[in-house]
Design a protein around this motif. Sequence first.
Motif, PDB file in Angstrom:
ATOM      1  N   SER A  54       8.823  -6.874   2.218  1.00 34.97           N
ATOM      2  CA  SER A  54       7.591  -7.460   2.345  1.00 34.97           C
ATOM      3  C   SER A  54       7.028  -6.993   3.891  1.00 34.97           C
ATOM      4  N   SER A  55       8.020  -7.242   4.606  1.00 36.29           N
ATOM      5  CA  SER A  55       7.740  -6.844   6.162  1.00 36.29           C
ATOM      6  C   SER A  55       7.178  -5.157   5.927  1.00 36.29           C
TER       7      SER A  55
ATOM      8  N   TRP B 100       0.472  -6.361  -6.595  1.00 36.67           N
ATOM      9  CA  TRP B 100       1.500  -6.679  -5.951  1.00 36.67           C
ATOM     10  C   TRP B 100       2.915  -6.510  -7.236  1.00 36.67           C
ATOM     11  N   VAL B 101       3.621  -5.529  -7.219  1.00 38.50           N
ATOM     12  CA  VAL B 101       4.865  -5.444  -7.953  1.00 38.50           C
ATOM     13  C   VAL B 101       6.133  -5.390  -7.268  1.00 38.50           C
TER      14      VAL B 101
ATOM     15  N   ALA C 290       2.354  -2.237  -3.533  1.00 39.84           N
ATOM     16  CA  ALA C 290       1.395  -2.841  -3.205  1.00 39.84           C
ATOM     17  C   ALA C 290       0.196  -1.861  -3.479  1.00 39.84           C
ATOM     18  N   ILE C 291      -0.897  -2.248  -4.207  1.00 39.33           N
ATOM     19  CA  ILE C 291      -2.199  -1.356  -3.812  1.00 39.33           C
ATOM     20  C   ILE C 291      -3.067  -2.258  -2.841  1.00 39.33           C
ATOM     21  N   VAL C 292      -3.222  -1.669  -1.871  1.00 41.88           N
ATOM     22  CA  VAL C 292      -4.398  -2.472  -0.999  1.00 41.88           C
ATOM     23  C   VAL C 292      -5.713  -1.883  -0.926  1.00 41.88           C
TER      24      VAL C 292
ATOM     25  N   ARG D 108      -1.748   3.087  -1.914  1.00 42.10           N
ATOM     26  CA  ARG D 108      -0.566   2.552  -2.584  1.00 42.10           C
ATOM     27  C   ARG D 108       0.457   2.740  -1.612  1.00 42.10           C
ATOM     28  N   ILE D 109       0.977   1.568  -1.462  1.00 39.59           N
ATOM     29  CA  ILE D 109       2.384   1.424  -0.316  1.00 39.59           C
ATOM     30  C   ILE D 109       3.631   0.893  -1.158  1.00 39.59           C
ATOM     31  N   GLU D 110       4.596   1.835  -1.048  1.00 45.35           N
ATOM     32  CA  GLU D 110       5.936   1.493  -1.598  1.00 45.35           C
ATOM     33  C   GLU D 110       7.069   1.179  -0.605  1.00 45.35           C
ATOM     34  N   SER D 111       7.501  -0.065  -0.529  1.00 47.79           N
ATOM     35  CA  SER D 111       8.393  -0.431   0.292  1.00 47.79           C
ATOM     36  C   SER D 111       9.931  -0.699  -0.270  1.00 47.79           C
TER      37      SER D 111
END
Length: 357
Positions: free
Chosen positions: A56-57, A354-355, A334-336, A318-321
């Motif tokens: 999440s960070s 958010w997946v 997450a798509i922001v 699209r953010i992949e952490s």
Amino acid sequence: MPDKILRNNRGMALLVTLTIITVLIAVALEMNRKTRSVVFSAAASRDRITLSHMASSGIEIAKAMLITDKNDSNHDSLQEEWADPEKISEILQDIPFEDGTITLTITDELGKFQINSLVTYPEGHAFNESQRDMWHRFLTLLISQNESIEDLEPDMIINSVKDWIDSGDDEAITGLNGAESDYYQELDPPYVCRNGPFIHIGELALIRGVTTEYFQLAGGVSGISNYMTVFGMSETDNNKFTYEGKININTADLPVLAAIVPAGNPELAQAIYDYRLETSDDEFIHDLSSTTWYKKVPGLSDVEIDPKIITTASDFFRIESLGTLHEIKMKITAIVERKQNKKTGKWECRVLSWVTE
């Protein structure tokens, strides 16, 4: 006789003692097993909670990078820090974790085809002709490169997607090979046509003509789902919504670029792709802020790309952490949407999807 009885009693006592010891050992082993299981379970739960916070960070770090970028620039490209894996890695190193690591990837959703833009909004009935032409170029090229799907017809897929999206279900299918609810109701299992915008890209696999193989090709070749997005909606002046469908020419992948340029000229797409990333002394040398910068690419000075289908800016990412801890991994995708707060005027990143995996 008394000696014999005494010996028998001693033997029974020994057997009882051995039995009790055996039971106690079994109970102790079981308690140890359960205790170890509880300890391991607690440790795994602790690690999952820690991983959730770590991943999440990463999302929050990416959001901060995108907001900073919006304050510094009006266009978005692969030349910027949010798209640079090395720069992202440097930022993550400044935020060390006692145990574990995170990796972060940010990609532009508007570097893809916005599937809902195939029809015009807010009415949602007719084809968006610019998008239709672009889809046809894309599907024709993709099919021609794969023998396993060479029998598929681009028009079948395009017409069926349009029938799935458009707001009417009056059985008046698009063209000769579209599909409304009556077609899907005869399948096993049956389902109905949405007659509205796609909510999830997985719906594309339900469309007539889109086989599983076509949706997600193998053998090193990406299927059409990798170049499509359901995001990109914007509000109109009268509080309705639309999907403009403009693709960011600064971030689009090669197959998408090939659909943007005039048909039959895939080499031009490669030239655009390479031009964007040209450097000198580790510095990018080309300005990508104008929607006509492509004309400066060798061989494209006389090329005209439809201005209705391209842009140089985006607010959907699209953010992949990915968090890793004690050989356990957790990924959050997450798509922001970057959006300006109407009250404060500051840019914010609103989470649309958010997946956690």
